[in-house]
Design a protein around this motif. Structure first.
Motif, PDB file in Angstrom:
ATOM      1  N   VAL A 142      47.157 -76.083  14.531  1.00 23.15           N
ATOM      2  CA  VAL A 142      45.805 -75.759  14.075  1.00 23.15           C
ATOM      3  C   VAL A 142      45.605 -76.050  12.595  1.00 23.15           C
ATOM      4  CG1 VAL A 142      44.121 -73.900  13.804  1.00 23.15           C
ATOM      5  CG2 VAL A 142      45.522 -74.027  15.869  1.00 23.15           C
ATOM      6  N   ALA A 143      46.562 -75.666  11.749  1.00 24.84           N
ATOM      7  CA  ALA A 143      46.368 -75.685  10.293  1.00 24.84           C
ATOM      8  C   ALA A 143      45.984 -77.067   9.779  1.00 24.84           C
ATOM      9  CB  ALA A 143      47.633 -75.192   9.599  1.00 24.84           C
ATOM     10  N   ALA A 144      46.720 -78.083  10.159  1.00 25.35           N
ATOM     11  CA  ALA A 144      46.460 -79.421   9.627  1.00 25.35           C
ATOM     12  C   ALA A 144      45.123 -79.972  10.094  1.00 25.35           C
ATOM     13  CB  ALA A 144      47.589 -80.368  10.046  1.00 25.35           C
ATOM     14  N   GLY A 145      44.792 -79.750  11.366  1.00 24.59           N
ATOM     15  CA  GLY A 145      43.534 -80.274  11.893  1.00 24.59           C
ATOM     16  C   GLY A 145      42.324 -79.686  11.196  1.00 24.59           C
TER      17      GLY A 145
ATOM     18  N   GLY B 251      39.214 -78.587   4.348  1.00 26.90           N
ATOM     19  CA  GLY B 251      39.979 -79.033   3.201  1.00 26.90           C
ATOM     20  C   GLY B 251      40.972 -77.965   2.766  1.00 26.90           C
ATOM     21  N   PRO B 252      41.333 -77.913   1.478  1.00 25.67           N
ATOM     22  CA  PRO B 252      42.248 -76.867   1.002  1.00 25.67           C
ATOM     23  C   PRO B 252      41.731 -75.451   1.225  1.00 25.67           C
ATOM     24  CG  PRO B 252      42.062 -78.626  -0.612  1.00 25.67           C
ATOM     25  CD  PRO B 252      41.017 -78.889   0.427  1.00 25.67           C
ATOM     26  N   ALA B 253      40.403 -75.313   1.385  1.00 23.82           N
ATOM     27  CA  ALA B 253      39.824 -73.992   1.645  1.00 23.82           C
ATOM     28  C   ALA B 253      40.164 -73.479   3.041  1.00 23.82           C
ATOM     29  CB  ALA B 253      38.306 -74.036   1.469  1.00 23.82           C
ATOM     30  N   VAL B 254      40.993 -74.202   3.770  1.00 21.60           N
ATOM     31  CA  VAL B 254      41.475 -73.705   5.060  1.00 21.60           C
ATOM     32  C   VAL B 254      42.202 -72.372   4.878  1.00 21.60           C
ATOM     33  CG1 VAL B 254      43.662 -74.956   4.905  1.00 21.60           C
ATOM     34  CG2 VAL B 254      42.780 -74.314   7.153  1.00 21.60           C
TER      35      VAL B 254
ATOM     36  N   ALA C 292      39.184 -65.532   9.449  1.00 18.85           N
ATOM     37  CA  ALA C 292      39.562 -65.369  10.856  1.00 18.85           C
ATOM     38  C   ALA C 292      40.483 -64.171  11.046  1.00 18.85           C
ATOM     39  CB  ALA C 292      40.232 -66.643  11.366  1.00 18.85           C
ATOM     40  N   ALA C 293      41.374 -63.938  10.088  1.00 15.28           N
ATOM     41  CA  ALA C 293      42.266 -62.778  10.165  1.00 15.28           C
ATOM     42  C   ALA C 293      41.470 -61.482  10.100  1.00 15.28           C
ATOM     43  CB  ALA C 293      43.287 -62.824   9.037  1.00 15.28           C
ATOM     44  N   PHE C 294      40.451 -61.450   9.242  1.00 15.67           N
ATOM     45  CA  PHE C 294      39.607 -60.260   9.136  1.00 15.67           C
ATOM     46  C   PHE C 294      38.905 -59.975  10.461  1.00 15.67           C
ATOM     47  CE2 PHE C 294      35.305 -58.570   8.341  1.00 15.67           C
ATOM     48  CZ  PHE C 294      35.634 -57.340   7.808  1.00 15.67           C
TER      49      PHE C 294
ATOM     50  N   CYS D 101      39.965 -71.400  13.233  1.00 16.31           N
ATOM     51  CA  CYS D 101      41.194 -70.664  12.913  1.00 16.31           C
ATOM     52  C   CYS D 101      41.287 -69.351  13.674  1.00 16.31           C
ATOM     53  CB  CYS D 101      41.261 -70.393  11.408  1.00 16.31           C
ATOM     54  SG  CYS D 101      41.484 -71.860  10.391  1.00 16.31           S
ATOM     55  N   PHE D 102      40.151 -68.809  14.109  1.00 11.82           N
ATOM     56  CA  PHE D 102      40.176 -67.565  14.869  1.00 11.82           C
ATOM     57  C   PHE D 102      41.044 -67.696  16.110  1.00 11.82           C
ATOM     58  CE2 PHE D 102      38.477 -65.046  18.375  1.00 11.82           C
ATOM     59  CZ  PHE D 102      38.550 -63.770  17.856  1.00 11.82           C
ATOM     60  N   TYR D 103      41.013 -68.853  16.729  1.00 12.61           N
ATOM     61  CA  TYR D 103      41.766 -69.040  17.957  1.00 12.61           C
ATOM     62  C   TYR D 103      43.263 -69.151  17.698  1.00 12.61           C
ATOM     63  CZ  TYR D 103      37.004 -69.872  19.390  1.00 12.61           C
ATOM     64  OH  TYR D 103      35.666 -69.721  19.597  1.00 12.61           O
ATOM     65  N   ALA D 104      43.634 -69.312  16.428  1.00 10.31           N
ATOM     66  CA  ALA D 104      45.062 -69.275  16.091  1.00 10.31           C
ATOM     67  C   ALA D 104      45.610 -67.857  16.124  1.00 10.31           C
ATOM     68  CB  ALA D 104      45.291 -69.879  14.700  1.00 10.31           C
ATOM     69  N   TYR D 105      44.722 -66.858  16.188  1.00  6.53           N
ATOM     70  CA  TYR D 105      45.155 -65.463  16.273  1.00  6.53           C
ATOM     71  C   TYR D 105      45.064 -64.920  17.699  1.00  6.53           C
ATOM     72  CZ  TYR D 105      44.801 -65.449  11.172  1.00  6.53           C
ATOM     73  OH  TYR D 105      44.947 -65.733   9.834  1.00  6.53           O
ATOM     74  N   ILE D 106      44.496 -65.711  18.616  1.00  4.14           N
ATOM     75  CA  ILE D 106      44.374 -65.247  19.993  1.00  4.14           C
ATOM     76  C   ILE D 106      45.760 -65.102  20.594  1.00  4.14           C
ATOM     77  CG2 ILE D 106      43.642 -65.906  22.314  1.00  4.14           C
ATOM     78  CD1 ILE D 106      41.184 -67.165  21.121  1.00  4.14           C
ATOM     79  N   GLY D 107      46.064 -63.925  21.068  1.00  3.98           N
ATOM     80  CA  GLY D 107      47.363 -63.673  21.668  1.00  3.98           C
ATOM     81  C   GLY D 107      47.984 -62.365  21.219  1.00  3.98           C
TER      82      GLY D 107
END
Length: 581
Positions: free
Chosen positions: A64-67, A74-77, A84-86, A250-256
């Motif tokens: 997820v991070a690179a895409g 950009g760097p603001a990822v 997304a963590a919040f 990025c929210f979907y990187a926390y799903i699980g």
């Protein structure tokens, strides 16, 4: 010799018209936390944290991070991951309260909604959770297979195309991925061997992944170029819109993380462990995602990032090719842990639904030697393996989010319902009968429960002439007011978000109709929230309570409904097909 299943069959009530008619209002009593489970209770708090981290860390770090950095933020990822963590922590805190309130359960938000909302909604949520875990596992298995294939310079893909051929059909993969099928079945067998063994393997894999993240930070720090983050255009190349859009991805990187809530019957001390594990795992995930995103965007320009194998490619581009082998090992470990994390909760949802007779009760059989629902585990693994074999990773991921967001929304609303409803003693008194008695005994227990409930209502209605707002404890009147307010508030939030998303162009041009509708639905949302706030809350003591209720759960509902409306029409069509099945 085959293992003998645990003796005793689950008794299901007769499927009469009355049975189906009451499905929308029939609630599951909160199980007694002192009852003994057939599943082995061996998971510690550290095991639960490891399960929560491992279920998503691999795909978040290595996919997820690179895409998102290259194409969206950009760097603001790094800020996107923070937003997304919040949003995830909002739902995580609601899950944590339910974990403390309903600890000795397996089935996560399925059981939570069954306890508070009703059987029909619980079945819908459980079916969607199965969809989420099936698709998540299949997508991860496909990604892991592809990653292994790249190590052999695509030799596996070439062999299959040469000896099997292409699958020339719309909507499916170009070739069958037999490696993904084999991987899924193997790990289903590993999980069937017992929760202690699978948790130990998961801990080892997570250790490798975390060491990879720490190692990449330690080595990458010597190659940081601060000028890549200097200036607004350098750090925010896509502006604020890119940051918020990236946060949705990025929210979907926390799903699980909700995998932790499915282990209530296997944790040693679930009332304490589940809340701690959920919040801690989300914090660890954010720190890992922030670290990897910072390393990549400070070492090379964001537009030069490679979507595939990005982290190790960054070190190759900076002239440190030897580091890539260590990162490759960590990547395989991380993706394997994510695969196990997605596969782990699936049979537990099936087991819980079978135990409640909402699906075939044969899946509720637990085998003595492993103390695991082996049939549910292997059946789920076979179905997942078939999907991973014939569908591409992109097709699988498109359907993953909708079930999760609906589940998160139901959990948040369920926390509100329980906080504002009066306590009833029959929920605990008849929990064991609900689980094991025959249909006639269950009906009798429900009649007795209604009597007790009626007595409670009489006691509360005796003071009904007093203002509901002045009561210190919730009564049945205030509970009814809150329930209706929650329902209407959710509808108004959907309407408000729909205007923001689909009529944003009209708001930007200051069209009167769009502004008026936005103000009306906004005021309606505020009005229902005010009505909820003035009602008395339950004073029941819990080991963990979600803070800032009703604000926090309502904010979680708002974020989830916003993301649901961002899904494509094609996703809703697929979702409708799954529900029709």
């Amino acid at each position: 010799m085959a293992e003998e299943p645990v003796k005793g069959k689950v008794k299901c009530p007769e499927c009469t018209w009355t049975f189906y008619r009451n499905a929308f209002t029939r609630l599951k009593p909160i199980p007694n936390s002192e009852g003994k489970s057939e599943l082995k209770q061996s998971l510690t708090t550290a095991d639960l944290i490891s399960l929560g981290v491992g279920s998503v860390l691999g795909t978040g770090v290595f996919v997820v991070a690179a895409g998102v950095a290259k194409n969206t933020a950009g760097p603001a990822v790094t800020l996107s991951f923070a937003i997304a963590a919040f949003a995830s922590i909002l739902s995580g805190l609601c899950y944590a309260e339910f974990g403390a309130r309903v600890p000795k359960t397996t089935g996560s938000s399925y059981v939570y909604s069954y306890v508070t909302v009703g059987e029909a909604v619980a079945f819908t949520i459980g079916w969607n959770l199965i969809l989420e875990y099936v698709i998540g596992t299949a997508a991860c298995s496909r990604a892991l297979s592809s990653y292994i294939d790249t190590l052999f310079h695509n030799a596996i893909r070439t062999f299959i195309l040469r000896h099997v051929g292409e699958m020339d059909a719309p909507g499916i993969a170009k070739y069958p991925d037999f490696i993904a099928l084999v991987i899924t079945i193997i790990f289903s067998g590993v999980i069937s061997c017992g929760v202690s063994q699978s948790a130990l393997l998961n801990n080892i894999l997570n250790t490798c992944t975390l060491l990879t993240v720490i190692f990449s930070l330690g080595v990458g720090a010597f190659y940081f170029e601060p000028q890549l983050w200097t200036g607004e255009k350098a750090f925010f190349p896509y502006g604020a819109h890119g940051v918020t859009t990236g946060a949705a991805s990025c929210f979907y990187a926390y799903i699980g993380f909700d995998i932790i809530a499915t282990t209530g019957e296997e944790a040693k001390n679930p009332r304490k462990s589940i809340p701690i594990a959920i919040v801690t795992s989300l914090i660890i995930l954010f720190l890992c995602y922030f670290t990897v995103s910072m390393v990549m965007t400070l070492m090379v320009p964001y537009y030069d990032l490679s979507k595939a194998a990005s982290l190790q490619q960054v070190f190759v581009d900076r002239g440190v090719p030897g580091v890539k082998y260590f990162i490759i090992i960590g990547a395989i470990a991380g993706l394997t842990a994510s695969l196990m994390g997605s596969l782990f909760p699936m049979p537990r949802i099936i087991y819980a639904m079978a135990l409640d007779c909402l699906i075939f009760n044969v899946f509720a059989k637990v085998y003595k030697r492993t103390q695991m629902p082996v049939l549910a585990t292997m059946t789920a693994g076979l179905l997942t393996g078939i999907l991973s074999c014939i569908f591409t990773e992109e097709d699988l991921i498109q359907m993953m989010s909708i079930g999760t967001l609906l589940a998160y929304t139901l959990v948040s609303t369920s926390v509100l319902i329980l906080r504002y409803q009066p306590q009833t003693e029959y929920e605990l008194q008849y929990a064991d009968e609900y689980k094991s008695a025959r249909a006639e005994e269950v009906a009798q227990a429900k009649e007795e429960a209604k009597t007790l409930q009626g007595k409670a209502k009489i006691q509360h209605y005796s003071g009904q002439m007093k203002s509901v707002v002045k009561n210190d404890t919730p009564n049945w009147t205030s509970s009814l007011v809150v329930n209706w307010c929650i329902a209407w508030c959710t509808i108004f939030m959907f309407s408000f978000n729909a205007i923001l998303i689909y009529a944003g162009w009209a708001l930007a041009k200051a069209y009167a109709w769009a502004i008026i509708l936005c103000i009306i639905f906004g005021l309606l949302v505020v009005g229902t929230i005010v009505l909820i706030c003035v009602q008395p809350q339950s004073q029941k003591e819990l080991l963990f309570k979600a803070p800032c209720v009703p604000g926090l759960p309502l904010l979680a509902v708002y974020c989830n409904t916003f993301l649901i409306l961002k899904l494509t029409l094609f996703t809703w069509i697929r979702f409708g097909i799954w529900m029709a099945i």
